[in-house]
Design a protein around this motif. Structure first.
Motif, short mmCIF file in Angstrom:
data_model
loop_
_atom_site.label_atom_id
_atom_site.label_comp_id
_atom_site.label_asym_id
_atom_site.label_seq_id
_atom_site.Cartn_x
_atom_site.Cartn_y
_atom_site.Cartn_z
N LEU A 1 0.83 -1.21 0.00
CA LEU A 1 0.00 0.00 0.00
C LEU A 1 0.86 1.25 0.00
O LEU A 1 0.56 2.23 -0.70
CB LEU A 1 -0.93 -0.01 1.20
N LEU A 2 1.94 1.25 0.75
CA LEU A 2 2.83 2.42 0.78
C LEU A 2 3.44 2.66 -0.60
O LEU A 2 3.50 3.80 -1.07
CB LEU A 2 3.94 2.21 1.82
N ASP B 1 8.13 -5.20 6.79
CA ASP B 1 8.32 -4.99 5.36
C ASP B 1 8.15 -3.55 4.87
O ASP B 1 8.83 -3.14 3.92
CB ASP B 1 7.39 -5.91 4.57
N PRO B 2 7.29 -2.73 5.47
CA PRO B 2 7.21 -1.35 5.00
C PRO B 2 8.51 -0.57 5.13
O PRO B 2 8.68 0.47 4.47
CB PRO B 2 6.11 -0.74 5.89
N CYS B 3 9.45 -1.05 5.95
CA CYS B 3 10.75 -0.38 6.06
C CYS B 3 11.47 -0.36 4.71
O CYS B 3 12.20 0.58 4.41
CB CYS B 3 11.62 -1.06 7.11
N VAL B 4 11.25 -1.40 3.90
CA VAL B 4 11.89 -1.46 2.58
C VAL B 4 11.43 -0.30 1.71
O VAL B 4 12.23 0.40 1.08
CB VAL B 4 11.58 -2.81 1.90
N ILE B 5 10.13 -0.08 1.65
CA ILE B 5 9.58 0.99 0.81
C ILE B 5 9.90 2.35 1.41
O ILE B 5 10.22 3.31 0.69
CB ILE B 5 8.06 0.82 0.63
N ALA B 6 9.82 2.46 2.73
CA ALA B 6 10.14 3.73 3.39
C ALA B 6 11.58 4.15 3.11
O ALA B 6 11.87 5.34 2.97
CB ALA B 6 9.90 3.62 4.89
N TRP B 7 12.50 3.19 3.02
CA TRP B 7 13.89 3.51 2.69
C TRP B 7 14.00 4.22 1.34
O TRP B 7 14.78 5.16 1.18
CB TRP B 7 14.72 2.22 2.69
N LEU B 8 13.21 3.78 0.37
CA LEU B 8 13.25 4.40 -0.96
C LEU B 8 12.66 5.81 -0.92
O LEU B 8 13.11 6.68 -1.67
CB LEU B 8 12.49 3.54 -1.96
N LEU B 9 11.67 6.02 -0.08
CA LEU B 9 10.99 7.32 -0.03
C LEU B 9 11.69 8.30 0.91
O LEU B 9 11.76 9.50 0.63
CB LEU B 9 9.54 7.13 0.43
N ASP C 1 4.63 8.52 10.66
CA ASP C 1 4.07 9.72 10.03
C ASP C 1 4.03 9.55 8.52
O ASP C 1 3.03 9.92 7.87
CB ASP C 1 4.92 10.95 10.39
N LEU C 2 5.11 9.02 7.95
CA LEU C 2 5.15 8.78 6.50
C LEU C 2 4.06 7.80 6.10
O LEU C 2 3.31 8.06 5.12
CB LEU C 2 6.53 8.21 6.12
N LEU C 3 3.93 6.70 6.81
CA LEU C 3 2.90 5.72 6.49
C LEU C 3 1.50 6.33 6.53
O LEU C 3 0.70 6.16 5.60
CB LEU C 3 2.97 4.55 7.47
N THR C 4 1.20 7.03 7.60
CA THR C 4 -0.15 7.57 7.78
C THR C 4 -0.45 8.61 6.71
O THR C 4 -1.55 8.61 6.11
CB THR C 4 -0.28 8.22 9.17
#
Length: 313
Positions: A21-22, A244-252, A304-307
């Motif tokens: 979703l992220l 797992d969202p840490c992977v996508i957050a790293w890119l963003l 905060d990024l996720l929300t």
């Protein structure tokens, strides 16, 4: 800004679902070339169905989804229904998907897409066992020159294992595939348990997702409400690690993380330590660094990024 082309490899799993979703909520930064699915948290038919459900939940039925490997390269399958429930997405009542998986095998899609890429331009986001990439490297070793970066959730070094005393689930399921990836020479960034256990889904953070008042926000809150119960009982924490969202957050938002470039090897020779992530944090082996291992996260900034991003779906 030109979006970064990515392939996501996944085995949903509640935390995989949030990661998907992220990524789907970041079209300006990430161009999702396709999603390949692997057996892991639950068997392949369920991980495929779950991936389709999440794409439809996000309103993105056009995303190509490919079924990949149904079992590890050399070992018996291991799943985690005790964590994720019988479906892998227990929690919300998501409708059966209308969209269908694309024809062809996920490994073939990965190889063909990488070989058609211009230079080293494609980032691989690995959210589950590394079987599909491990097999792709065997089928066509030349894909190494086409990969910009592999960002993966897996392994542990100071936190040690969550499946055996020595191994984390994603690496434990297919240690031989993981060995292929870490020995390949591709640029690798690793999100191990050492960092994901610092990204806890507290009740306050889950409540923020529900307060979005959207189908996505409600579904995420329900997913995490179910997902939390296993790790809360195991670790005595308020909430569960959102891996797992840490992977996508790293890119963003790479500024949310800190780590160190070190040598990493995967143990495949000993049953007692099979799948252990051997991280030379202090440089005592003399081996050259082959991965950036992340061990710190700004957890408030991460949530905060996720929300904020999920509110856009």
């Amino acid at each position: 800004m030109t979006p970064r082309p990515i392939i996501i490899d996944t085995d949903p799993g509640q935390d995989d679902a949030v990661a998907l979703l992220l990524a789907l909520a970041a079209p300006e930064e990430l161009e999702i070339l396709g999603i390949t699915v692997v057996a892991g948290n639950v068997p392949l038919p369920l991980t495929v169905r779950n991936t389709l459900k999440i794409c439809e939940l996000a309103g993105k039925p056009e995303i190509p989804v490919y079924a990949g490997c149904a079992r590890p390269m050399m070992r018996r399958s291991v799943t985690a229904e005790q964590v994720h429930g019988k479906t892998g997405l227990d929690g919300p009542d998501l409708p059966e998907p209308v969209m269908r998986v694309r024809p062809g095998h996920g490994v073939d899609f990965m190889v063909d897409t990488l070989m058609a890429a211009h230079d080293a331009s494609v980032t691989l986001c690995m959210l589950g066992p590394l079987t599909n990439l491990g097999m792709a490297l065997v089928k066509e070793p030349a894909i190494v020159t086409k990969i910009r970066e592999v960002v993966l959730m897996g392994g542990a070094w100071m936190e040690v294992g969550n499946v055996t005393p020595a191994s984390e689930f994603n690496i434990h399921v297919d240690p031989h595939a993981a060995h292929n990836v870490f020995a390949s020479g591709v640029p690798i960034t690793v999100m191990p348990l050492d960092v994901t256990h610092k990204a806890l889904t507290t009740r306050e953070r889950v409540a923020r997702f529900r307060a979005l008042g959207t189908p996505v926000g409600t579904a995420v809150a329900d997913l995490l409400g179910f997902f939390e119960r296993f790790d809360e009982a195991k670790y005595g924490t308020d909430g569960a690690p959102l891996h797992d969202p840490c992977v996508i957050a790293w890119l963003l938002r790479p500024d949310l993380f800190q780590g160190r470039r070190v040598a990493v090897e995967i143990e495949t020779g000993s049953e007692r330590t099979m799948g252990m992530t051997v991280v030379d944090w202090w440089g005592v082996s003399g081996q050259p660094a082959n991965a950036l291992v992340i061990n710190q996260i700004d957890s408030d900034g991460f949530f905060d990024l996720l929300t904020t991003r999920l509110a856009s779906l």
